[in-house]
Design a protein around this motif. Structure first.
Motif, mmCIF file in Angstrom:
data_model
loop_
_atom_site.group_PDB
_atom_site.id
_atom_site.type_symbol
_atom_site.label_atom_id
_atom_site.label_comp_id
_atom_site.label_asym_id
_atom_site.label_seq_id
_atom_site.Cartn_x
_atom_site.Cartn_y
_atom_site.Cartn_z
ATOM 1 N N ARG A 192 10.564 -11.186 6.582
ATOM 2 C CA ARG A 192 10.841 -10.569 7.981
ATOM 3 C C ARG A 192 10.348 -9.035 8.431
ATOM 4 N NH1 ARG A 192 15.973 -12.253 7.317
ATOM 5 N NH2 ARG A 192 16.984 -10.197 7.182
ATOM 6 N N GLU A 193 10.423 -8.488 7.363
ATOM 7 C CA GLU A 193 10.620 -6.920 7.322
ATOM 8 C C GLU A 193 9.221 -6.469 7.000
ATOM 9 O OE1 GLU A 193 12.877 -5.279 8.749
ATOM 10 O OE2 GLU A 193 14.662 -6.448 8.902
ATOM 11 N N SER A 194 8.630 -6.778 5.867
ATOM 12 C CA SER A 194 7.245 -6.466 5.344
ATOM 13 C C SER A 194 6.658 -7.662 4.699
ATOM 14 C CB SER A 194 7.789 -5.196 4.365
ATOM 15 O OG SER A 194 6.526 -4.999 3.477
ATOM 16 N N PRO A 195 6.160 -8.731 5.539
ATOM 17 C CA PRO A 195 5.558 -9.753 4.893
ATOM 18 C C PRO A 195 4.305 -9.563 4.065
ATOM 19 C CG PRO A 195 5.126 -9.529 7.242
ATOM 20 C CD PRO A 195 5.880 -8.304 6.998
ATOM 21 N N GLN A 196 3.772 -8.627 4.052
ATOM 22 C CA GLN A 196 2.242 -8.410 3.479
ATOM 23 C C GLN A 196 2.616 -7.569 2.136
ATOM 24 O OE1 GLN A 196 0.783 -9.872 5.192
ATOM 25 N NE2 GLN A 196 0.531 -9.369 7.362
ATOM 26 N N GLY A 197 3.775 -7.267 1.944
ATOM 27 C CA GLY A 197 4.016 -6.387 0.679
ATOM 28 C C GLY A 197 2.949 -5.135 0.602
ATOM 29 N N VAL A 198 2.426 -4.769 -0.418
ATOM 30 C CA VAL A 198 1.642 -3.715 -0.646
ATOM 31 C C VAL A 198 0.266 -3.971 0.042
ATOM 32 C CG1 VAL A 198 0.638 -1.968 -2.302
ATOM 33 C CG2 VAL A 198 2.764 -2.970 -3.122
ATOM 34 N N THR A 199 0.034 -3.150 0.916
ATOM 35 C CA THR A 199 -1.092 -3.412 1.661
ATOM 36 C C THR A 199 -2.295 -2.249 1.801
ATOM 37 O OG1 THR A 199 -0.376 -2.045 3.526
ATOM 38 C CG2 THR A 199 0.104 -4.583 3.534
ATOM 39 N N TYR A 200 -3.397 -2.545 2.001
ATOM 40 C CA TYR A 200 -4.383 -1.572 2.123
ATOM 41 C C TYR A 200 -4.108 -0.260 2.978
ATOM 42 C CZ TYR A 200 -9.470 -0.075 2.734
ATOM 43 O OH TYR A 200 -10.558 0.803 2.463
ATOM 44 N N GLY A 201 -3.474 -0.579 3.971
ATOM 45 C CA GLY A 201 -2.776 0.371 4.761
ATOM 46 C C GLY A 201 -1.868 1.400 3.993
ATOM 47 N N ASP A 202 -1.260 0.842 3.113
ATOM 48 C CA ASP A 202 -0.131 1.570 2.469
ATOM 49 C C ASP A 202 -1.232 2.721 1.345
ATOM 50 O OD1 ASP A 202 2.027 0.482 3.101
ATOM 51 O OD2 ASP A 202 1.997 -0.933 1.426
ATOM 52 N N ALA A 203 -2.260 2.067 1.047
ATOM 53 C CA ALA A 203 -3.017 3.069 0.107
ATOM 54 C C ALA A 203 -3.856 4.191 0.930
ATOM 55 C CB ALA A 203 -4.523 2.225 -0.651
ATOM 56 N N LYS A 204 -3.885 3.817 2.294
ATOM 57 C CA LYS A 204 -4.691 4.905 3.353
ATOM 58 C C LYS A 204 -3.580 6.000 3.355
ATOM 59 C CE LYS A 204 -7.346 3.603 6.719
ATOM 60 N NZ LYS A 204 -7.710 2.604 7.655
ATOM 61 N N ALA A 205 -2.589 5.360 3.660
ATOM 62 C CA ALA A 205 -1.391 6.254 4.379
ATOM 63 C C ALA A 205 -1.005 7.291 3.029
ATOM 64 C CB ALA A 205 -0.077 5.269 4.459
ATOM 65 N N ILE A 206 -1.052 6.751 1.675
ATOM 66 C CA ILE A 206 -0.504 7.668 0.783
ATOM 67 C C ILE A 206 -1.932 8.940 0.784
ATOM 68 C CG2 ILE A 206 -0.597 7.846 -1.703
ATOM 69 C CD1 ILE A 206 0.577 5.178 -1.755
ATOM 70 N N GLY A 207 -2.919 8.312 0.949
ATOM 71 C CA GLY A 207 -4.129 9.169 0.858
ATOM 72 C C GLY A 207 -4.055 10.226 1.956
ATOM 73 N N GLU A 228 8.887 3.398 1.110
ATOM 74 C CA GLU A 228 9.905 3.089 1.430
ATOM 75 C C GLU A 228 10.142 2.991 3.131
ATOM 76 O OE1 GLU A 228 13.182 5.798 0.480
ATOM 77 O OE2 GLU A 228 14.788 4.162 0.704
ATOM 78 N N ARG A 229 9.365 3.920 3.624
ATOM 79 C CA ARG A 229 9.529 4.150 5.187
ATOM 80 C C ARG A 229 8.579 2.747 5.674
ATOM 81 N NH1 ARG A 229 6.729 8.327 7.022
ATOM 82 N NH2 ARG A 229 7.671 9.449 5.206
ATOM 83 N N ARG A 230 7.477 2.761 5.039
ATOM 84 C CA ARG A 230 6.558 1.602 5.630
ATOM 85 C C ARG A 230 7.068 0.111 5.291
ATOM 86 N NH1 ARG A 230 1.254 3.043 6.683
ATOM 87 N NH2 ARG A 230 0.547 0.923 6.162
ATOM 88 N N HIS A 231 7.915 0.176 4.117
ATOM 89 C CA HIS A 231 8.111 -1.223 3.810
ATOM 90 C C HIS A 231 9.897 -1.498 4.018
ATOM 91 C CE1 HIS A 231 5.089 -1.940 0.693
ATOM 92 N NE2 HIS A 231 4.315 -1.275 1.690
ATOM 93 N N LYS A 232 10.140 -0.655 5.010
ATOM 94 C CA LYS A 232 11.592 -0.736 5.579
ATOM 95 C C LYS A 232 12.583 -1.099 4.355
ATOM 96 C CE LYS A 232 10.205 -2.145 10.045
ATOM 97 N NZ LYS A 232 8.912 -2.857 9.855
ATOM 98 N N ALA A 233 12.327 -0.194 3.069
ATOM 99 C CA ALA A 233 13.186 -0.177 2.011
ATOM 100 C C ALA A 233 13.204 -1.527 1.135
ATOM 101 C CB ALA A 233 14.470 0.075 2.378
ATOM 102 N N ILE A 234 12.159 -2.411 1.645
ATOM 103 C CA ILE A 234 12.264 -3.670 0.723
ATOM 104 C C ILE A 234 11.397 -3.348 -0.520
ATOM 105 C CG2 ILE A 234 11.108 -5.969 0.664
ATOM 106 C CD1 ILE A 234 13.189 -5.924 2.958
ATOM 107 N N PRO A 235 12.002 -3.639 -1.780
ATOM 108 C CA PRO A 235 11.674 -3.198 -3.004
ATOM 109 C C PRO A 235 10.527 -4.147 -3.498
ATOM 110 C CG PRO A 235 13.673 -4.435 -3.326
ATOM 111 C CD PRO A 235 13.406 -4.235 -1.930
ATOM 112 N N ASP A 236 9.443 -4.374 -2.607
ATOM 113 C CA ASP A 236 8.296 -5.279 -3.127
ATOM 114 C C ASP A 236 7.384 -4.574 -3.686
ATOM 115 O OD1 ASP A 236 7.490 -3.651 -1.074
ATOM 116 O OD2 ASP A 236 6.909 -5.248 0.429
ATOM 117 N N HIS A 237 7.531 -3.639 -4.312
ATOM 118 C CA HIS A 237 6.423 -2.885 -5.208
ATOM 119 C C HIS A 237 7.319 -2.033 -6.239
ATOM 120 C CE1 HIS A 237 7.979 -0.060 -2.067
ATOM 121 N NE2 HIS A 237 7.768 0.819 -3.108
#
Ligand code: ADP
Ligand code: MG
Lengths: 252, 434
Positions: free
Chosen positions: B78-93, B280-289
Motif C-alpha cells: 500500500r504505502e511503498s510498493p517499490q521498496g528502495v528506488t532510483y529516486g531514493d538514491a537521487k534524494a539522498i544525493g 523513513e520519510r520517503r517510505h512512510k516508515a516501512i522497514p523495506d531496507h
C-alpha cells in the motif's frame, strides 16, 4: 725421585652432620711418585673413601694443600676441577657405576663427552681392547658379568690417559677369581707406567701393591713398602680353574 | 659437553619413558596449539580489515533492499510498493551534502550466454561512480560512462572470470554477450582481483564474476518487482509483462542497493542516520531496507576476533603454565632418580654447568617436541575455526616461529630450577647412596 704425582699436605675434612661435626680426615699427608701402586688400608669409617675423593678432586678439603702432578688444586673452581677429573684422574668404584642404558663402548666414551681437547675417535675402542673386552663393546652392563663390568669401568678410567687411577674397593663386589683378574690388570697397567691408589680392606689385595698405607680415625698410621710383593699371575695360576664362565654372558 | 650429545641424551631419556613424556608434553602441546590459533585468528582479522580497506574503503554505507513478509508486506504494498528506488538514491544525493558519491545498484536477473553456453555471472546495473567506490581497475576498455546511461546503451563491463568463461584468451572488448533476451556489447574487462579474506560478515563483492551495465538499461529491460531470482523460462515472460505495463517514471523504479560514500570513516554513522531519516520519510516508515555500515561490521568483527584471541591467549597461558609446572615436576623427579648418573658424569669430568646444561636441554627437548606437535594441532585448530566460525585464519611463518620461541622459553623457565638442582648434587654422596 721424580716429581710426585700426588702431594698432599695436612688434608683435613670435616662433615657438618646436624649438631656434631664428623672429622673424617684429621691431617693426612701423602706423597705418591709416578709409577707407584699404593694400597690404602684401614677399618671401615677410617676415612679412606674421603681421602680418595679429595685426591680425585670430587670434593674439596676443609684444610690443607694438595698438588696433583705439580699443580696446586686445593683452591680451584668447579670448572677447573672438572677438567682435572676429566684429564688427570681415572676412577674405579666398588659398584662399577656404569650407566645402565649405555653400551660398554658408550660407557667408555663418556669422559670424551666432557673432554676439552681433541681425543682420537678410536680411544674408547682401544681402551676396551686393553682390558680384554674388544668384543663386548655393544653389550649393556646387565649383559656382562661383574668382572667384565669392572673392566669396562677400568677402560673408562683409562680412556683419557690419566695421571693417576683411583680405585675404591675395586674387588669388593667380585668373587675371588674375578677380583684377582682385576688386580692382574692393575699390575699390568702399573708395569706399563700407570700410577695407582687402591683402597682395600683385604690384605691379600694390598700385598699386590708396591706400598701399603694404613689409616685409622682419619689419620695415616702406617706407610711401608711391600717387601714380598704378590704377582697376580702366580696367584691366578694357583687358583682352581674356573668351573664355568659367568652365566650372565649373553651373545650380542 | 657437546650440544648434540646432550640433545641425544635428552631424546633417549624421552624414548625410555614414552607415555610419561607424552603426558608431560600435553600442556605444552595444547598451549602452543592455542598460541598458533590465537596468532592465526589475529592475522586473519588483520588481513580482513586490510582487505576491506583495500577493496572498498571504510568510508561507505550500503542501503540494501529487504524483503518483507506477512502484514508488513501488505502494508508495504500500500504505502511503498517499490521498496528502495532510483529516486531514493537521487534524494539522498540531493539532500545529504556531505555525500561524496551516491551509487544506485540494480541487480539484473537474466541468464548470461555466449554462443549458446551459459556463463555464471552476477549482473548489476549501475553508474560510473560504482567503479570508483569499489576501486575497480580495468584490464582493457572502459567502464560504463554517463553517456551510456544517457543513451541507455546496451553495453557491459565484465569481470575477469566472466571474460575467461566466455572468451577465454580472446580479446573481449567489442564482442557481444547475451543477457536475458538482449545482446550487449562488451566495452571493458576488469582486472582480476584476488579477495583473500573470505569473511561472511563483510560485504565485499567478488567482482571477478560480475557484469556491469548502465543502470538505465537495467531498470528498463530487466525491471524486477520481486527479490528472488526468476527461473530462466519465466523471466522472459515477466519482462514481457513489465513492458506491457506502463513503465513507472525512472524515479519510482526499484533498485537493489544504494552505496553512499562519505569523505571519511568518521562520517559513516552520520550518513547512516541521514539516509535512514530520508528513507523513513520517503517510505512512510516501512522497514523495506537495511543500512549496513561496513566500518561498523568490521569493528564488530575485529572485536569478536579480539575476544576470541584473548580467550585463546588465556588458554595458552594456563596450558603453558600447567604444562611447564608438569615438566618441572617430572624433571625434579628425574633429577632425584638419576642422582647416580649425575655422580658418574661428574666423576668423569662433567662440571656443574655441564650437568645443568644437560638437564636444561632435556627440558628443552620436551618443550620443543611438544611445541612442534602443538604447531600441527594449532594449524588443525585454525582450519577448524575457519570452517566452523567462517573466520579467515592465517597460519604464518611468524606464528610458527613465535610458537617455537614460546616453547623454548617455557622449557628454559621451567627447566632451569631442576637443572640447577641437578648441578647442585654432590657426586660422591650420589654414588654413596645405594
Ligand atoms: N657426606 C658425608 N657426610 C657426613 N659424614 C660423612 C660423609 N662421608 C663420610 N662421612 C663420615 O666420614 C667418616 C669416614 O668415611 P669414609 O671416608 O667413607 O670411610 P671409609 O671409606 O674408610 O669406610 C665416616 O665416619 C663417615 O660416616
Ligand atoms: Mg669407603
Amino acid at each position: 725421585m721424580a716429581e710426585p704425582v700426588v702431594l698432599a699436605e695436612e688434608l683435613t675434612k670435616d662433615y657438618a652432620t646436624g649438631i656434631v661435626a664428623v672429622h673424617a680426615l684429621r691431617g693426612v699427608s701423602l706423597t705418591v711418585a709416578p709409577g707407584e701402586m699404593v694400597a690404602i688400608m684401614g677399618p671401615s669409617g677410617s676415612g679412606k673413601t674421603t681421602l680418595l675423593n679429595l685426591l680425585g678432586c670430587v670434593d674439596l678439603p676443609s684444610d690443607g694443600r694438595y698438588w696433583l702432578d705439580g699443580r696446586d688444586v686445593s683452591s680451584l673452581q668447579d670448572s677447573a676441577l672438572s677438567r682435572i677429573r676429566n684429564e688427570r684422574i681415572g676412577f674405579v668404584f666398588q659398584t662399577f657405576n656404569l650407566l645402565p642404558r649405555l653400551t660398554a663402548l658408550e660407557n667408555v666414551r663418556l669422559p670424551l663427552l666432557y673432554a676439552h681437547n681433541r681425543v682420537p675417535q678410536d680411544a674408547p675402542a682401544r681402551a676396551l681392547e686393553r682390558v680384554g673386552l674388544a668384543d663386548r663393546g655393544h653389550h649393556r652392563p646387565n649383559q656382562l658379568s661383574g668382572g667384565q663390568q669392572q673392566r669396562v669401568a677400568i677402560a673408562r678410567a683409562l680412556v683419557l690417559d690419566p695421571a693417576v687411577i683411583l680405585a675404591d674397593e675395586p674387588t669388593g663386589n667380585l668373587d675371588s677369581r674375578s677380583g684377582e683378574e682385576i688386580i692382574l690388570l692393575f699390575q699390568e697397567l702399573n708395569r706399563e707406567g700407570a700410577t695407582m691408589l687402591i683402597v682395600t680392606h683385604d690384605l691379600q689385595v694390598a700385598n699386590h701393591a708396591s706400598r701399603i698405607v694404613q689409616m685409622r680415625d682419619g689419620r695415616i698410621t702406617g706407610d711401608e713398602p711391600v717387601t714380598d710383593r704378590l704377582d697376580a699371575r702366580d696367584v691366578l695360576a694357583e687358583m682352581p680353574a674356573p668351573e664355568v664362565e659367568p652365566a650372565k654372558e649373553a651373545e650380542p | 659437553m657437546k650440544f648434540w650429545s646432550s640433545i641425544l641424551t635428552g631424546i633417549s631419556e624421552l624414548l625410555a619413558h614414552k607415555l610419561r613424556s607424552l603426558l608431560t608434553m600435553l600442556g605444552v602441546i595444547f598451549g602452543i596449539a592455542s598460541v598458533i590459533a590465537m596468532v592465526s585468528i589475529g592475522a586473519g582479522a588483520r588481513q580482513e580489515a586490510l582487505e576491506q580497506i583495500r577493496l572498498m574503503g571504510v568510508n561507505v554505507i550500503q542501503i540494501n533492499r529487504r524483503a518483507l513478509s506477512g502484514d508488513l508486506a501488505l502494508e508495504a504494498q500500500r504505502e511503498s510498493p517499490q521498496g528502495v528506488t532510483y529516486g531514493d538514491a537521487k534524494a539522498i544525493g540531493e539532500l545529504y551534502d556531505a555525500a561524496e558519491r551516491v551509487v544506485p545498484v540494480c541487480r539484473v536477473f537474466g541468464e548470461v550466454r555466449h554462443n549458446g553456453t551459459a556463463i555464471p555471472a552476477k549482473v548489476l546495473g549501475t553508474t560510473p561512480d560504482y567503479s570508483r567506490v569499489n576501486r575497480l581497475a580495468l584490464a582493457s576498455g572502459r567502464f560504463v560512462d554517463d553517456g551510456d546511461i544517457e543513451r541507455h546503451a546496451q553495453v557491459c563491463v565484465i569481470g575477469s572470470e566472466v571474460k575467461r568463461a566466455a572468451f577465454f584468451l580472446e580479446d573481449a572488448v567489442g564482442k557481444n554477450l547475451r543477457i536475458g533476451t538482449q545482446e550487449f556489447q562488451v566495452i571493458g574487462v576488469l582486472e582480476e582481483r584476488r579477495v583473500q579474506a573470505g569473511s561472511s560478515l563483510l560485504s565485499l563483492p567478488d567482482v571477478n564474476e560480475d557484469i556491469y551495465m548502465p543502470i538505465t538499461v537495467a531498470m528498463d529491460d530487466f525491471q524486477i518487482y520481486v527479490e528472488q531470482a526468476i527461473p530462466v523460462d519465466i523471466s522472459g515472460f515477466i519482462q514481457l509483462l513489465a513492458k506491457l505495463f506502463d513503465r513507472p517514471p525512472l524515479d519510482q523504479r526499484p533498485i537493489t542497493q544504494i552505496i553512499v560514500q562519505v569523505p571519511d570513516e568518521s562520517q559513516t554513522w552520520e550518513a547512516a542516520r541521514v539516509a535512514a531519516r530520508i528513507l523513513e520519510r520517503r517510505h512512510k516508515a516501512i522497514p523495506d531496507h537495511e543500512i549496513v555500515i561496513p566500518a561498523e561490521l568490521l569493528r564488530q568483527s575485529q572485536r569478536t576476533h579480539r575476544i576470541f584471541s584473548i580467550v585463546m591467549g588465556a588458554i595458552a597461558s594456563i596450558s603453558l603454565l600447567v604444562g611447564g609446572i608438569g615438566i618441572m615436576n617430572i624433571m625434579l623427579a628425574t633429577v632425584t632418580q638419576r642422582a647416580r648418573e649425575i655422580g658418574i658424569r661428574r666423576c668423569v669430568g662433567a662440571s656443574r654447568s655441564d650437568i645443568a646444561r644437560q638437564f636444561l636441554l632435556e627440558a628443552l627437548v620436551i618443550t620443543s617436541i611438544g611445541g612442534i606437535l602443538g604447531i600441527f594441532l594449532g594449524i588443525e585448530m585454525a582450519t577448524l575455526i575457519s570452517q566452523y566460525a567462517g573466520w579467515h585464519t592465517i597460519v604464518s611463518g611468524q606464528a610458527v616461529l613465535l610458537s617455537l620461541v614460546v616453547a623454548v622459553v617455557t622449557g628454559v623457565i621451567f627447566g632451569l630450577y631442576p637443572a640447577m638442582r641437578a648441578a647442585g648434587i654432590q657426586p660422591m654422596e650420589a654414588l654413596r647412596a645405594e
